[in-house]
Enzyme design. Structure first.
Site, PDB file in Angstrom:
ATOM      1  N   ASP A  20       1.380   2.304   1.890  1.00 31.06           N
ATOM      2  CA  ASP A  20       1.813   3.524   1.187  1.00 31.06           C
ATOM      3  C   ASP A  20       2.307   4.601   2.144  1.00 31.06           C
ATOM      4  O   ASP A  20       2.784   5.646   1.716  1.00 31.06           O
ATOM      5  CB  ASP A  20       0.691   4.068   0.275  1.00 31.06           C
ATOM      6  N   HIS A  21       2.215   4.334   3.445  1.00 28.64           N
ATOM      7  CA  HIS A  21       2.694   5.320   4.427  1.00 28.64           C
ATOM      8  C   HIS A  21       3.960   4.885   5.162  1.00 28.64           C
ATOM      9  O   HIS A  21       4.514   5.660   5.930  1.00 28.64           O
ATOM     10  CB  HIS A  21       1.584   5.664   5.425  1.00 28.64           C
ATOM     11  N   HIS A  75     -10.103   6.105  10.146  1.00 22.97           N
ATOM     12  CA  HIS A  75      -9.675   5.476   8.898  1.00 22.97           C
ATOM     13  C   HIS A  75     -10.013   3.991   9.004  1.00 22.97           C
ATOM     14  O   HIS A  75     -10.573   3.553  10.006  1.00 22.97           O
ATOM     15  CB  HIS A  75      -8.177   5.747   8.716  1.00 22.97           C
ATOM     16  N   HIS A 110      -0.993   1.379   6.662  1.00 23.65           N
ATOM     17  CA  HIS A 110      -1.208   1.080   5.249  1.00 23.65           C
ATOM     18  C   HIS A 110       0.139   1.277   4.565  1.00 23.65           C
ATOM     19  O   HIS A 110       0.843   2.263   4.836  1.00 23.65           O
ATOM     20  CB  HIS A 110      -2.278   1.989   4.645  1.00 23.65           C
ATOM     21  N   HIS A 150      -0.055   5.630  10.082  1.00 22.27           N
ATOM     22  CA  HIS A 150      -0.766   4.347  10.152  1.00 22.27           C
ATOM     23  C   HIS A 150      -0.042   3.339   9.281  1.00 22.27           C
ATOM     24  O   HIS A 150       0.900   3.689   8.563  1.00 22.27           O
ATOM     25  CB  HIS A 150      -2.235   4.517   9.769  1.00 22.27           C
TER      26      HIS A 150
HETATM   27 ZN   LIG Z   1      -4.545   4.643   4.510  1.00 18.17          ZN
END
Ligand SMILES: [Zn+2]
Length: 307
Positions: free
Chosen positions: A68-69, A144, A66, A64
């Site tokens: 941090d990914h 999520h 976000h 996804h």
């Molecule tokens: Zn996330």
């Protein structure tokens, strides 16, 4: 001998890096195939630190968007180009990633001598998104705050095992064993065929690695991940912060253990830890209450998938 199927953990922190932990990323090797799942900020540094091969990665799977990914991805792709890559790269990801990458790479004048093939995930349904004779990649819809999918890498076409006793009885030359593993029959000097079934045993079970991050506790994923060899499930918080987990659409360690238990998985790997936890042991103990065979994802650690 089983083919190598191993996970190297590169990042375990949720949301922000901490002094000791980096955002999400895992490097997966299935024999001669190399995958990167999620690509948080420090991913290429981690790949270098742990002596992994950057250019061998052919498939990048992004759960996804976000940051941090995937904030490590433009840097990773740019380095691949600078190091002279010519082999195509497959990025399996939400559709919105492509315009982001196109913008960064074109404004930055990154000159790629290789093609990037994007394969877009569908966050609303389970699907087999890529098939190869050696493996398949499936996506799992997750719940999520933004569209998100989990991934399952499934080994395909596992070899049969040699029945040494039978082979010796029928005087099969050892040099022929390799062919037997891949299903061939044997013709002896008198022209009599000895069937593959006589000479071999059923192969190893096709191993599966499931990567489930990020998601609120959601038992509807259980049928997709039943009996997998290794389940990585996010465990952002301890269960005493359940309210916070629900509010942010994350899972507690206890709930990750519960999912693993309900799905009857062989091993559970937890990660995506909140920066608030300096000591991860309580998260491990909590998940183990529900599923004994649980391990902490720790950066640089390698986990082998054994059937
Ligand atoms: Zn996330």
């Amino acid at each position: 001998m089983q083919k190598p199927f191993e996970i190297t953990v590169l990042g375990t922190s949720s949301a922000t890096p901490t002094r000791d932990r980096n955002p999400s990323a895992q490097y997966v090797r299935l024999d001669k195939h190399y995958f990167l799942i999620d690509c948080g900020e420090a991913t290429q540094l981690q790949i270098t630190k742990y002596n992994l091969k950057l250019q061998k990665i052919k498939y990048v799977l992004i759960s996804h968007l976000h940051g941090d990914h995937y904030f490590g991805l433009p840097g990773l792709v740019t380095s691949m180009a600078l190091f002279g890559r010519v082999d195509p790269l497959y990025i399996i990801c939400p559709a919105d990633l492509k315009p982001i990458m196109d913008t960064i790479l074109s404004i930055g004048d990154a000159r790629l001598n290789f093609d990037i093939h994007y394969i877009f995930t569908n966050p609303n349904q389970f699907e087999t998104i890529l098939e190869h004779s050696d493996f398949a990649i499936h996506t799992v819809p997750l719940k999520h705050r933004i569209p998100c999918t989990g991934f399952i890498i499934e080994e395909r076409g596992s070899e049969r095992k040699i029945n040494v006793e039978a082979c010796e009885r029928y005087e099969i030359p050892v040099t022929y064993y390799e062919k037997l593993k891949f299903g061939e029959h044997f013709m002896n000097s008198r022209g009599i065929e000895i069937s593959n079934e006589t000479l071999t045993l059923p192969g190893y079970k096709n191993r599966k690695f499931a990567y489930i991050s990020d998601t609120i506790f959601d038992e509807s994923i259980v049928p997709y991940i039943e009996n997998v060899t290794m389940l990585y499930h996010e465990a952002t918080f301890l269960h005493d912060r359940l309210a916070r987990a629900q509010e942010t659409f994350h899972t507690t360690a206890l709930q990750a253990g519960q999912i693993a238990n309900n799905a009857n998985v062989k091993n559970l790997l937890i990660g995506h830890y909140s920066a608030r936890y300096l000591d991860l042991e309580p998260l491990l103990l909590e998940a183990k209450k529900m599923h004994l065979s649980t391990y902490l994802a720790l950066e640089g650690h390698v986990f082998q998938l054994n059937s």
